[in-house]
Design a protein around this motif. Structure first.
Motif, PDB file in Angstrom:
ATOM      1  N   ALA A   1     -16.378  24.937  13.652  1.00  0.00           N
ATOM      2  CA  ALA A   1     -16.412  25.866  14.784  1.00  0.00           C
ATOM      3  C   ALA A   1     -15.144  26.705  14.864  1.00  0.00           C
ATOM      4  O   ALA A   1     -14.101  26.216  15.307  1.00  0.00           O
ATOM      5  CB  ALA A   1     -16.616  25.116  16.096  1.00  0.00           C
ATOM      6  N   PRO A   2     -15.222  27.956  14.441  1.00  0.00           N
ATOM      7  CA  PRO A   2     -14.143  28.895  14.732  1.00  0.00           C
ATOM      8  C   PRO A   2     -14.293  29.381  16.165  1.00  0.00           C
ATOM      9  O   PRO A   2     -15.285  29.060  16.829  1.00  0.00           O
ATOM     10  CB  PRO A   2     -14.399  30.036  13.745  1.00  0.00           C
ATOM     11  CG  PRO A   2     -15.883  30.050  13.598  1.00  0.00           C
ATOM     12  CD  PRO A   2     -16.342  28.608  13.740  1.00  0.00           C
TER      13      PRO A   2
ATOM     14  N   LEU B   1       1.340  25.406  11.378  1.00  0.00           N
ATOM     15  CA  LEU B   1       0.758  26.578  10.711  1.00  0.00           C
ATOM     16  C   LEU B   1       0.353  27.632  11.733  1.00  0.00           C
ATOM     17  O   LEU B   1       0.351  28.819  11.444  1.00  0.00           O
ATOM     18  CB  LEU B   1      -0.461  26.171   9.887  1.00  0.00           C
ATOM     19  CG  LEU B   1      -0.216  25.132   8.789  1.00  0.00           C
ATOM     20  CD1 LEU B   1      -1.530  24.763   8.103  1.00  0.00           C
ATOM     21  CD2 LEU B   1       0.782  25.661   7.767  1.00  0.00           C
TER      22      LEU B   1
ATOM     23  N   VAL C   1      -4.481  19.325   9.399  1.00  0.00           N
ATOM     24  CA  VAL C   1      -4.999  19.656   8.069  1.00  0.00           C
ATOM     25  C   VAL C   1      -4.773  18.444   7.167  1.00  0.00           C
ATOM     26  O   VAL C   1      -3.640  17.987   6.997  1.00  0.00           O
ATOM     27  CB  VAL C   1      -4.301  20.910   7.517  1.00  0.00           C
ATOM     28  CG1 VAL C   1      -4.711  21.175   6.070  1.00  0.00           C
ATOM     29  CG2 VAL C   1      -4.609  22.118   8.393  1.00  0.00           C
TER      30      VAL C   1
ATOM     31  N   ASP D   1       0.251  30.343   8.017  1.00  0.00           N
ATOM     32  CA  ASP D   1      -1.110  30.470   8.551  1.00  0.00           C
ATOM     33  C   ASP D   1      -1.929  31.468   7.734  1.00  0.00           C
ATOM     34  O   ASP D   1      -1.491  32.578   7.493  1.00  0.00           O
ATOM     35  CB  ASP D   1      -0.956  30.960   9.994  1.00  0.00           C
ATOM     36  CG  ASP D   1      -2.271  31.099  10.718  1.00  0.00           C
ATOM     37  OD1 ASP D   1      -2.216  31.363  11.914  1.00  0.00           O
ATOM     38  OD2 ASP D   1      -3.333  30.970  10.094  1.00  0.00           O
ATOM     39  N   ALA D   2      -3.113  31.040   7.358  1.00  0.00           N
ATOM     40  CA  ALA D   2      -3.978  31.928   6.572  1.00  0.00           C
ATOM     41  C   ALA D   2      -4.249  33.232   7.313  1.00  0.00           C
ATOM     42  O   ALA D   2      -4.425  34.281   6.706  1.00  0.00           O
ATOM     43  CB  ALA D   2      -5.297  31.231   6.257  1.00  0.00           C
ATOM     44  N   GLU D   3      -4.266  33.161   8.653  1.00  0.00           N
ATOM     45  CA  GLU D   3      -4.560  34.372   9.411  1.00  0.00           C
ATOM     46  C   GLU D   3      -3.445  35.400   9.262  1.00  0.00           C
ATOM     47  O   GLU D   3      -3.666  36.594   9.376  1.00  0.00           O
ATOM     48  CB  GLU D   3      -4.695  34.060  10.904  1.00  0.00           C
ATOM     49  CG  GLU D   3      -5.921  33.247  11.218  1.00  0.00           C
ATOM     50  CD  GLU D   3      -5.989  32.936  12.709  1.00  0.00           C
ATOM     51  OE1 GLU D   3      -5.880  33.863  13.514  1.00  0.00           O
ATOM     52  OE2 GLU D   3      -6.152  31.763  13.044  1.00  0.00           O
TER      53      GLU D   3
ATOM     54  N   THR E   1      -9.720  24.659  24.724  1.00  0.00           N
ATOM     55  CA  THR E   1      -8.868  25.787  24.314  1.00  0.00           C
ATOM     56  C   THR E   1      -9.597  27.110  24.514  1.00  0.00           C
ATOM     57  O   THR E   1      -9.237  27.894  25.387  1.00  0.00           O
ATOM     58  CB  THR E   1      -8.452  25.632  22.843  1.00  0.00           C
ATOM     59  OG1 THR E   1      -9.625  25.560  22.021  1.00  0.00           O
ATOM     60  CG2 THR E   1      -7.582  24.405  22.639  1.00  0.00           C
TER      61      THR E   1
ATOM     62  N   GLU F   1      -5.898  28.934  21.345  1.00  0.00           N
ATOM     63  CA  GLU F   1      -6.460  27.967  20.413  1.00  0.00           C
ATOM     64  C   GLU F   1      -5.531  26.771  20.181  1.00  0.00           C
ATOM     65  O   GLU F   1      -4.359  26.792  20.542  1.00  0.00           O
ATOM     66  CB  GLU F   1      -6.754  28.636  19.069  1.00  0.00           C
ATOM     67  CG  GLU F   1      -7.734  29.791  19.143  1.00  0.00           C
ATOM     68  CD  GLU F   1      -7.059  31.103  19.460  1.00  0.00           C
ATOM     69  OE1 GLU F   1      -5.903  31.112  19.947  1.00  0.00           O
ATOM     70  OE2 GLU F   1      -7.692  32.144  19.217  1.00  0.00           O
TER      71      GLU F   1
ATOM     72  N   TYR G   1     -13.839  29.026  23.557  1.00  0.00           N
ATOM     73  CA  TYR G   1     -15.202  28.714  23.112  1.00  0.00           C
ATOM     74  C   TYR G   1     -15.252  28.710  21.584  1.00  0.00           C
ATOM     75  O   TYR G   1     -14.635  29.553  20.931  1.00  0.00           O
ATOM     76  CB  TYR G   1     -16.202  29.736  23.663  1.00  0.00           C
ATOM     77  CG  TYR G   1     -16.712  29.380  25.050  1.00  0.00           C
ATOM     78  CD1 TYR G   1     -15.897  29.541  26.160  1.00  0.00           C
ATOM     79  CD2 TYR G   1     -17.992  28.855  25.230  1.00  0.00           C
ATOM     80  CE1 TYR G   1     -16.351  29.185  27.426  1.00  0.00           C
ATOM     81  CE2 TYR G   1     -18.452  28.499  26.493  1.00  0.00           C
ATOM     82  CZ  TYR G   1     -17.628  28.663  27.588  1.00  0.00           C
ATOM     83  OH  TYR G   1     -18.078  28.299  28.832  1.00  0.00           O
ATOM     84  N   GLY G   2     -15.996  27.730  21.034  1.00  0.00           N
ATOM     85  CA  GLY G   2     -16.184  27.657  19.591  1.00  0.00           C
ATOM     86  C   GLY G   2     -17.598  28.068  19.220  1.00  0.00           C
ATOM     87  O   GLY G   2     -18.530  27.959  20.031  1.00  0.00           O
TER      88      GLY G   2
ATOM     89  N   THR H   1     -14.659  24.493  24.626  1.00  0.00           N
ATOM     90  CA  THR H   1     -13.684  23.430  24.365  1.00  0.00           C
ATOM     91  C   THR H   1     -12.565  23.642  25.380  1.00  0.00           C
ATOM     92  O   THR H   1     -12.585  24.603  26.151  1.00  0.00           O
ATOM     93  CB  THR H   1     -13.107  23.462  22.937  1.00  0.00           C
ATOM     94  OG1 THR H   1     -12.083  24.444  22.864  1.00  0.00           O
ATOM     95  CG2 THR H   1     -14.189  23.736  21.896  1.00  0.00           C
TER      96      THR H   1
ATOM     97  N   PRO I   1     -10.423  29.576   6.302  1.00  0.00           N
ATOM     98  CA  PRO I   1     -11.186  28.332   6.500  1.00  0.00           C
ATOM     99  C   PRO I   1     -11.460  28.028   7.974  1.00  0.00           C
ATOM    100  O   PRO I   1     -10.778  28.517   8.864  1.00  0.00           O
ATOM    101  CB  PRO I   1     -10.274  27.271   5.885  1.00  0.00           C
ATOM    102  CG  PRO I   1      -8.904  27.851   5.905  1.00  0.00           C
ATOM    103  CD  PRO I   1      -9.067  29.330   5.774  1.00  0.00           C
ATOM    104  N   LEU I   2     -12.466  27.182   8.209  1.00  0.00           N
ATOM    105  CA  LEU I   2     -12.900  26.823   9.567  1.00  0.00           C
ATOM    106  C   LEU I   2     -12.422  25.428   9.941  1.00  0.00           C
ATOM    107  O   LEU I   2     -12.259  24.565   9.078  1.00  0.00           O
ATOM    108  CB  LEU I   2     -14.440  26.832   9.643  1.00  0.00           C
ATOM    109  CG  LEU I   2     -15.152  28.099   9.186  1.00  0.00           C
ATOM    110  CD1 LEU I   2     -16.665  27.914   9.352  1.00  0.00           C
ATOM    111  CD2 LEU I   2     -14.668  29.303   9.981  1.00  0.00           C
TER     112      LEU I   2
END
Ligand code: TXA
Ligand code: MG
Length: 360
Positions: free
Chosen positions: A144-145, A197, A102, A226-228, A37, A183, A39-40, A35, A65-66
């Motif tokens: 795609a993460p 986020l 989101v 952010d979930a991360e 940004t 990303e 690679y996914g 992509t 989540p993805l």
């Protein structure tokens, strides 16, 4: 066995590589693709077995989540509730491009593994011609993460994907190096306000400029729920972007003091038997003595730092560096610097140390 396809960066949809990769995704297999940004690692977002295979191949915690990727606005109607005016404006301004929005998911539209059980789904339309051709050829939403093993720097070249996932996925579409290098920006739209986020390829400044005056754009550490970054358990965070050696950032406004501090600490570490590394820029690379000196881009060109950051972090691993210090790229958090600083800080499990006093 992982299949490798090389494609031209134009993304001609008739090329056999695109058709074969799309067929593989439709069969429920995992295919990595470029992509703009990073690679996914793609899978059919509706296929729970395929999505489960993403988490397994990456070693990714299942509560993260993805992002779902689409090629066309018409695909949105089957994924999410009708977006509000603010979300519409963002899509209009930044799609295709490095912005993930989101949105409230339509029940059953994608596998529950994609959303990690949330009622929302992150959607993006990437700007890379190869990604768009592939997504159009597949015809379904693609989860795609980033195509790295969980915890490693995100891949900006097909070789990075190979290093992490060779043998574990069906195929890799090699479309050359990605453009942005970090990303997408992930945003949530909440009653007219936009919350960042995860900072990324679209800067807060550009988001503000695209929205009506008075629309709040919430940025920075507090906004990024952010979930991360969210602790999974007290005192614990997801490991992220990290090289194998210990990395710390030397922070300070005076570049000379930063350089002096890094060199002093590197010399100490070398005496203790560490294999030392410095993450620097083209302008400063000649100033350091260390086992591994990696410039990730030009300080005067923040976009080049974003583009080169993850590849530079990976090169320290290739060189076996054990003790790493970084210059404070993006520390002012202006423009793309917000995303650079966010990734660098997450990679730096050794934390942030202040530069020595300028005069010392
Ligand atoms: O540029 C990118 O976004 C790349 C390329 C491949 O498109 N993808 C990517 O995916 O970075 P990943 O999985 O590495 O990061 C997904 C991010 C995570 O921070 C995740 O928490 C957030 O998006 N996310 C996804 N769905 C979400 C949701 N429903 N609510 C909140 N955050 C969400
Ligand atoms: Mg990732």
């Amino acid at each position: 066995m992982t299949q490798y396809w090389t494609v031209g960066s134009s993304g001609d949809p008739e090329q056999p590589a695109i058709r074969e990769a799309a067929a593989s995704l439709r069969r429920g297999e995992l295919v990595a693709f470029p992509t703009e940004t990073v690679y996914g690692l793609g899978a059919d977002a509706r296929n729970t077995a395929a999505v489960a295979a993403i988490f397994a191949a990456k070693g990714r915690p299942t509560d993260n989540p993805l992002i779902v990727h689409i090629a066309d606005r018409s695909q949105l109607d089957e994924l999410v509730e009708r977006p509000d005016e603010t979300a519409e404006r963002l899509m209009e301004a930044f799609w295709p491009g490095p912005l993930t929005i989101v949105l409230p998911a339509l029940p059953g539209a994608v596998s529950p593994l994609v959303t990690a059980g949330h009622a929302t789904v992150g959607v993006r339309m990437p700007a890379h011609p190869v990604a768009l051709s592939l997504l159009a050829a597949v015809g379904c939403p693609v989860a795609a993460p980033s195509a790295n093993r969980s915890g490693r720097p995100s891949p900006t070249q097909a070789a990075h994907v190979r290093a992490d996932l060779d043998g574990a996925i069906a195929g890799i579409v090699d479309g050359g190096a990605t453009g942005v290098g970090l990303e997408s920006t992930v945003v949530a739209v909440e009653s007219g306000a936009v919350r960042i986020l995860r900072p990324g390829g679209v800067t807060a400044e550009r988001l503000r400029a695209a929205l009506p005056a008075g629309t709040a754009v919430l940025a920075g550490e507090e906004a990024a729920a952010d979930a991360e970054a969210a602790p999974r358990a007290p005192g614990m965070k997801y490991r992220h972007y990290a090289p194998r050696g210990s990395l710390a950032i030397v922070r300070g406004d005076d570049a000379e003091a930063v350089i002096r501090t890094i060199q002093r600490r590197i010399d100490q570490a070398a005496l203790q038997g560490e294999r030392t590394g410095v993450l620097t820029c083209d302008e400063h690379a000649h100033r350091y003595r260390a086992d591994v000196v990696e410039a990730c881009g030009r300080l005067a060109e923040p976009d080049s730092i974003a583009r080169g950051l993850f590849a530079a972090l990976r090169r320290f691993d290739d060189e076996g560096a054990t003790f790493l210090l970084a210059e404070p790229f993006g520390q002012g958090e202006q423009g793309i610097g917000a995303a650079v600083w966010n990734r660098l800080r997450k990679a730096a499990e050794g934390g942030i140390v202040p530069a020595d006093f300028a005069g010392s």
